[in-house]
Write an enzyme that holds these catalytic residues in place. Structure first.
Site, PDB file in Angstrom:
ATOM      1  CE  LYS A  13      20.529 -40.282  -1.866  1.00  0.00           C
ATOM      2  NZ  LYS A  13      19.911 -41.218  -2.839  1.00  0.00           N
ATOM      3  NE  ARG A  88      21.755 -43.920   2.762  1.00  0.00           N
ATOM      4  CZ  ARG A  88      21.943 -44.247   1.516  1.00  0.00           C
ATOM      5  NH1 ARG A  88      21.337 -45.270   1.002  1.00  0.00           N
ATOM      6  NH2 ARG A  88      22.755 -43.568   0.771  1.00  0.00           N
ATOM      7  NE  ARG A 127      24.448 -44.651 -10.128  1.00  0.00           N
ATOM      8  CZ  ARG A 127      24.066 -44.471  -8.873  1.00  0.00           C
ATOM      9  NH1 ARG A 127      23.871 -43.252  -8.420  1.00  0.00           N
ATOM     10  NH2 ARG A 127      23.850 -45.495  -8.081  1.00  0.00           N
ATOM     11  NE  ARG A 160      26.981 -46.924  -6.763  1.00  0.00           N
ATOM     12  CZ  ARG A 160      26.251 -46.088  -6.020  1.00  0.00           C
ATOM     13  NH1 ARG A 160      26.365 -44.790  -6.195  1.00  0.00           N
ATOM     14  NH2 ARG A 160      25.415 -46.539  -5.114  1.00  0.00           N
ATOM     15  NE  ARG A 171      21.515 -49.054  -4.149  1.00  0.00           N
ATOM     16  CZ  ARG A 171      22.021 -48.484  -5.237  1.00  0.00           C
ATOM     17  NH1 ARG A 171      22.225 -49.199  -6.324  1.00  0.00           N
ATOM     18  NH2 ARG A 171      22.304 -47.202  -5.241  1.00  0.00           N
TER      19      ARG A 171
HETATM   20  P1  AP5 Z   1      22.410 -39.883  -8.846  1.00  0.00           P
HETATM   21  O1  AP5 Z   1      22.549 -38.412  -8.693  1.00  0.00           O
HETATM   22  O2  AP5 Z   1      23.659 -40.683  -8.944  1.00  0.00           O
HETATM   23  O3  AP5 Z   1      21.429 -40.470  -7.721  1.00  0.00           O
HETATM   24  P2  AP5 Z   1      21.635 -40.660  -6.151  1.00  0.00           P
HETATM   25  O4  AP5 Z   1      20.353 -40.285  -5.507  1.00  0.00           O
HETATM   26  O5  AP5 Z   1      22.870 -39.938  -5.688  1.00  0.00           O
HETATM   27  O6  AP5 Z   1      21.805 -42.224  -6.143  1.00  0.00           O
HETATM   28  P3  AP5 Z   1      22.778 -43.183  -5.289  1.00  0.00           P
HETATM   29  O7  AP5 Z   1      22.749 -44.522  -5.940  1.00  0.00           O
HETATM   30  O8  AP5 Z   1      24.136 -42.584  -5.119  1.00  0.00           O
HETATM   31  O9  AP5 Z   1      22.012 -43.260  -3.988  1.00  0.00           O
HETATM   32  P4  AP5 Z   1      22.066 -44.359  -2.965  1.00  0.00           P
HETATM   33  O10 AP5 Z   1      21.417 -43.631  -1.882  1.00  0.00           O
HETATM   34  O11 AP5 Z   1      21.489 -45.657  -3.263  1.00  0.00           O
HETATM   35  O12 AP5 Z   1      23.607 -44.746  -2.928  1.00  0.00           O
HETATM   36  P5  AP5 Z   1      24.793 -44.337  -1.964  1.00  0.00           P
HETATM   37  O13 AP5 Z   1      25.997 -44.234  -2.765  1.00  0.00           O
HETATM   38  O14 AP5 Z   1      24.389 -43.202  -1.081  1.00  0.00           O
HETATM   39  O15 AP5 Z   1      21.498 -40.155 -10.145  1.00  0.00           O
HETATM   40  C1  AP5 Z   1      21.200 -41.474 -10.557  1.00  0.00           C
HETATM   41  C2  AP5 Z   1      21.156 -41.536 -12.098  1.00  0.00           C
HETATM   42  O16 AP5 Z   1      20.043 -40.781 -12.573  1.00  0.00           O
HETATM   43  C3  AP5 Z   1      22.395 -40.949 -12.781  1.00  0.00           C
HETATM   44  O17 AP5 Z   1      22.676 -41.723 -13.917  1.00  0.00           O
HETATM   45  C4  AP5 Z   1      21.956 -39.527 -13.175  1.00  0.00           C
HETATM   46  O18 AP5 Z   1      22.626 -39.079 -14.341  1.00  0.00           O
HETATM   47  C5  AP5 Z   1      20.470 -39.713 -13.433  1.00  0.00           C
HETATM   48  N1  AP5 Z   1      19.655 -38.545 -13.062  1.00  0.00           N
HETATM   49  C6  AP5 Z   1      19.795 -37.750 -11.961  1.00  0.00           C
HETATM   50  N2  AP5 Z   1      18.830 -36.803 -11.940  1.00  0.00           N
HETATM   51  C7  AP5 Z   1      18.065 -36.995 -13.038  1.00  0.00           C
HETATM   52  C8  AP5 Z   1      16.902 -36.345 -13.578  1.00  0.00           C
HETATM   53  N3  AP5 Z   1      16.327 -35.276 -12.974  1.00  0.00           N
HETATM   54  N4  AP5 Z   1      16.354 -36.851 -14.718  1.00  0.00           N
HETATM   55  C9  AP5 Z   1      16.911 -37.914 -15.343  1.00  0.00           C
HETATM   56  N5  AP5 Z   1      18.004 -38.577 -14.892  1.00  0.00           N
HETATM   57  C10 AP5 Z   1      18.587 -38.125 -13.746  1.00  0.00           C
HETATM   58  O19 AP5 Z   1      24.854 -45.617  -1.013  1.00  0.00           O
HETATM   59  C11 AP5 Z   1      25.300 -46.865  -1.515  1.00  0.00           C
HETATM   60  C12 AP5 Z   1      25.274 -47.893  -0.396  1.00  0.00           C
HETATM   61  O20 AP5 Z   1      26.140 -47.468   0.700  1.00  0.00           O
HETATM   62  C13 AP5 Z   1      23.905 -48.128   0.284  1.00  0.00           C
HETATM   63  O21 AP5 Z   1      23.120 -49.041  -0.435  1.00  0.00           O
HETATM   64  C14 AP5 Z   1      24.362 -48.671   1.658  1.00  0.00           C
HETATM   65  O22 AP5 Z   1      24.762 -50.017   1.543  1.00  0.00           O
HETATM   66  C15 AP5 Z   1      25.593 -47.832   1.959  1.00  0.00           C
HETATM   67  N6  AP5 Z   1      25.247 -46.606   2.708  1.00  0.00           N
HETATM   68  C16 AP5 Z   1      25.376 -45.321   2.282  1.00  0.00           C
HETATM   69  N7  AP5 Z   1      24.954 -44.463   3.226  1.00  0.00           N
HETATM   70  C17 AP5 Z   1      24.547 -45.215   4.269  1.00  0.00           C
HETATM   71  C18 AP5 Z   1      23.968 -44.904   5.546  1.00  0.00           C
HETATM   72  N8  AP5 Z   1      23.743 -43.633   5.922  1.00  0.00           N
HETATM   73  N9  AP5 Z   1      23.660 -45.930   6.375  1.00  0.00           N
HETATM   74  C19 AP5 Z   1      23.902 -47.224   6.020  1.00  0.00           C
HETATM   75  N10 AP5 Z   1      24.425 -47.589   4.827  1.00  0.00           N
HETATM   76  C20 AP5 Z   1      24.749 -46.588   3.961  1.00  0.00           C
END
Ligand code: AP5
Length: 213
Positions: A13, A88, A127, A160, A171
């Site tokens: 994402k 979410r 990552r 992270r 997660r």
């Molecule tokens: P990346 O692009 O970083 O993936 P992402 O989907 O953005 O992953 P996140 O970990 O950021 O998602 P998340 O939803 O768990 O975390 P968030 O920060 O939102 O890609 C991942 C890896 O894969 C990278 O190394 C990249 O290079 C590689 N990659 C990408 N595309 C690829 C491809 N096509 N092929 C190969 N490799 C690839 O949330 C963190 C925490 O915050 C949550 O756990 C929760 O506690 C809290 N939180 C956030 N939002 C909310 C909400 N709305 N409600 C409640 N709690 C929340």
């Protein structure tokens, strides 16, 4: 335009939002990045959020909803927003649609990047994120030119706290239990477009752009 980015943790994402925001001229708003910024600045929200994030659990709805709706009021949001990581839960989806309706707006597209669980976990465990500009790399799939150094700004790369295999498994299951069910709502409104995220980054981008056309 309001575009929602859905996908399990590590689906891509953030990676895709950073690419799409430039080609679409929109603002990328990531709930996870906003929370991590609060943790870094040691705000009250950051302290509470850290208790949940460090366990791989969701932060309470009321805190997240207030944070995102405040962010959407900033002037740059008028350019259009790629909303990554929100909503979410069902209450978050309801709060978003009520807030948009109040401003005579709506969700224009909900993009779902679908990736199998075992791939998600491998992606999170490999990552590396830039401490300075936030750009993400992967030690195998998207490695930096020099290990530990950001290609874009030269900043230091770090892993992270919630990217351990154990927390990644939590997660992913939170995603299936809580977030996946709300995709149905966007399907019913005709805004959902699902793409296979287990392909090279450029191919995923191309399909996401096709969805928007
Ligand atoms: P990346 O692009 O970083 O993936 P992402 O989907 O953005 O992953 P996140 O970990 O950021 O998602 P998340 O939803 O768990 O975390 P968030 O920060 O939102 O890609 C991942 C890896 O894969 C990278 O190394 C990249 O290079 C590689 N990659 C990408 N595309 C690829 C491809 N096509 N092929 C190969 N490799 C690839 O949330 C963190 C925490 O915050 C949550 O756990 C929760 O506690 C809290 N939180 C956030 N939002 C909310 C909400 N709305 N409600 C409640 N709690 C929340």
């Amino acid at each position: 335009m309001i575009i929602l980015m859905f996908g399990g943790p590590g689906a891509g994402k953030g990676t895709q939002s950073e690419i799409l925001k430039d080609s679409l001229g929109m603002v990328h708003v990531s709930s996870g990045d906003l929370l991590r910024d609060n943790i870094k600045r040691d705000t009250e929200l950051g302290r509470v959020a850290n208790e949940y994030m460090s366990k791989g659990r969701l932060v309470p709805d009321d805190l997240i909803i207030a944070m995102i709706l405040d962010r959407l009021l900033l002037p740059d949001a008028e350019r259009g927003v790629l909303l990554d990581g929100f909503p979410r839960t069902r209450p978050q989806a309801v709060a978003l649609s009520e807030a948009l309706e109040f401003k005579s707006k709506r969700v224009n597209a909900a993009l779902y990047i679908s990736v199998a669980d075992d791939v998600l976990i491998d992606r999170l465990a490999g990552r590396w994120t830039c401490r300075n500009c936030g750009h993400v790399f992967h030690e195998i799939f998207a490695p930096p030119r020099v290990a530990g150094v950001c290609d874009i700004c030269g900043g230091e790369l770090y892993q992270r706290d919630d990217d351990t295999r154990e927390k990644a498994i939590t997660r992913v299951s939170v995603f299936h239990e809580t977030t996946e069910p709300i995709l149905e709502y966007y399907k019913l409104t005709g805004t959902l477009c699902e793409v296979d995220g287990d392909r090279p980054i450029e191919e995923v981008t191309k399909e996401l752009l096709d969805c928007l056309r």
